[in-house]
Design a protein around this motif. Structure first.
Motif, PDB file in Angstrom:
ATOM      1  N   UNK A   1       9.850   3.453  -7.503  1.00  0.00           N
ATOM      2  CA  UNK A   1       9.243   3.957  -6.274  1.00  0.00           C
ATOM      3  C   UNK A   1      10.265   3.918  -5.143  1.00  0.00           C
ATOM      4  N   UNK A   2      10.423   5.044  -4.459  1.00  0.00           N
ATOM      5  CA  UNK A   2      11.342   5.072  -3.325  1.00  0.00           C
ATOM      6  C   UNK A   2      12.637   5.772  -3.663  1.00  0.00           C
ATOM      7  N   UNK A   3      13.745   5.097  -3.438  1.00  0.00           N
ATOM      8  CA  UNK A   3      15.049   5.693  -3.690  1.00  0.00           C
ATOM      9  C   UNK A   3      15.226   6.026  -5.170  1.00  0.00           C
ATOM     10  N   UNK A   4      15.820   7.182  -5.411  1.00  0.00           N
ATOM     11  CA  UNK A   4      16.040   7.600  -6.792  1.00  0.00           C
ATOM     12  C   UNK A   4      17.162   6.796  -7.447  1.00  0.00           C
ATOM     13  N   UNK A   5      18.205   6.502  -6.682  1.00  0.00           N
ATOM     14  CA  UNK A   5      19.340   5.758  -7.224  1.00  0.00           C
ATOM     15  C   UNK A   5      18.997   4.273  -7.294  1.00  0.00           C
TER      16      UNK A   5
ATOM     17  N   UNK B   1       1.825   7.258  -2.365  1.00  0.00           N
ATOM     18  CA  UNK B   1       0.699   8.137  -2.720  1.00  0.00           C
ATOM     19  C   UNK B   1       0.956   8.962  -3.981  1.00  0.00           C
ATOM     20  N   UNK B   2       2.169   9.486  -4.126  1.00  0.00           N
ATOM     21  CA  UNK B   2       2.502  10.268  -5.321  1.00  0.00           C
ATOM     22  C   UNK B   2       2.403   9.412  -6.575  1.00  0.00           C
ATOM     23  N   UNK B   3       2.882   8.189  -6.474  1.00  0.00           N
ATOM     24  CA  UNK B   3       2.840   7.264  -7.605  1.00  0.00           C
ATOM     25  C   UNK B   3       1.406   6.905  -7.975  1.00  0.00           C
ATOM     26  N   UNK B   4       0.588   6.547  -6.988  1.00  0.00           N
ATOM     27  CA  UNK B   4      -0.796   6.166  -7.266  1.00  0.00           C
ATOM     28  C   UNK B   4      -1.593   7.337  -7.834  1.00  0.00           C
ATOM     29  N   UNK B   5      -1.289   8.534  -7.373  1.00  0.00           N
ATOM     30  CA  UNK B   5      -1.958   9.723  -7.912  1.00  0.00           C
ATOM     31  C   UNK B   5      -1.602   9.905  -9.387  1.00  0.00           C
ATOM     32  N   UNK B   6      -0.345   9.658  -9.736  1.00  0.00           N
ATOM     33  CA  UNK B   6       0.091   9.769 -11.137  1.00  0.00           C
ATOM     34  C   UNK B   6      -0.668   8.771 -12.007  1.00  0.00           C
TER      35      UNK B   6
ATOM     36  N   UNK C   1      -2.526  -2.180  -0.777  1.00  0.00           N
ATOM     37  CA  UNK C   1      -3.795  -1.503  -0.513  1.00  0.00           C
ATOM     38  C   UNK C   1      -4.212  -0.612  -1.677  1.00  0.00           C
ATOM     39  N   UNK C   2      -3.240  -0.125  -2.444  1.00  0.00           N
ATOM     40  CA  UNK C   2      -3.553   0.762  -3.557  1.00  0.00           C
ATOM     41  C   UNK C   2      -3.790   0.058  -4.873  1.00  0.00           C
ATOM     42  N   UNK C   3      -3.608  -1.263  -4.916  1.00  0.00           N
ATOM     43  CA  UNK C   3      -3.784  -2.014  -6.161  1.00  0.00           C
ATOM     44  C   UNK C   3      -5.250  -2.358  -6.398  1.00  0.00           C
TER      45      UNK C   3
END
Length: 236
Positions: free
Chosen positions: A116-120, A142-147, A193-195
């Motif tokens: 999550x966050x930086x790609x590198x 949000x993108x991660x939780x949606x996945x 909050x998303x857990x």
């Protein structure tokens, strides 16, 4: 006057795996060379085997079952028995522990690792084990939780926060993703909050938190004890 030592890798003579030789240096402990030497011909007719490794030897850090196999063949075999556990690491601060978490995730053959966050991220600590895993990048929470929601996976945060349940008494979902924060700062408020569940590793010393790589290993093992059958003990 110094001494030079010349050693050779012995190839197997019975079609099996060659034993790793030892390098003896005066005044130092014996060093075992990782891997196996070249496979003597004729080579087995097996599409999983890599001709280059058969000819030159296999020095990779893999279990004996995968000696001489191509990387693609190893991944395909691992895919047939992946666990249902996912692991996610926040990478807002380019955390050097990510490589350690990924390496442990390989040991437990998790379904996937999420960044999550930086790609590198620091791949050196992973010791190339990420090549045998499915690693996904998510630019934001949000993108991660949606996945996770689309794939029916429950997010479980691992941090010693108020309201966390002790890991040793918690019942972890079978289809879950264990989330780990950056070293020091821990999980962000947005992730918490998303857990659906928060767990904490009980500690008995003076420090507030432990190394993120160590915490991830403990949490993955805890999930494994609840959902994975223990392997049969050796018979010999």
């Amino acid at each position: 006057m110094g001494q030079d030592y010349l050693w050779f890798v012995c190839a197997p003579t019975d079609g099996g795996l060659a034993e790793a030789p030892s390098l003896q240096i005066p005044g130092q402990k014996t060093t075992t060379v990782v891997g196996v030497g070249p496979m003597p011909e004729p080579w087995p007719d097996d599409p999983r085997l890599d001709p280059e490794l058969l000819a030159s030897g296999d020095r990779r850090n893999v279990v004996d079952r995968y000696r001489y196999w191509t990387m693609e063949a190893i991944v395909a075999d691992l895919d047939t028995r992946r666990s249902r556990l996912h692991v996610a690491i926040q990478n807002w601060e380019h955390d050097f522990n990510i490589g350690s978490v990924v390496r442990t995730a390989n040991a437990f053959n998790v379904a996937a690792v999420h960044i999550l966050g930086r790609r590198r991220w620091n791949r050196r600590g992973a010791m190339v084990t990420d090549r045998y895993l499915h690693v996904y990048h998510h630019p934001d929470v949000p993108t991660f939780l949606e996945w996770l929601d689309e794939h029916g996976i429950t997010p479980v945060g691992v941090d010693n926060l108020p309201g966390s349940v002790p890991l040793e008494t918690a019942r972890l979902p079978q289809d879950c993703c264990l989330l780990f924060g950056s070293e020091g700062s821990g999980l962000t408020d947005e992730v918490v909050a998303g857990c659906d569940q928060l767990v904490a590793i009980t500690q008995y010393g003076s420090t507030r938190s432990m190394n993120a790589g160590a915490a991830a290993a403990i949490a993955m093992y805890a999930w494994t004890t609840q959902w994975c059958e223990a392997p049969n003990p050796p018979t010999d």
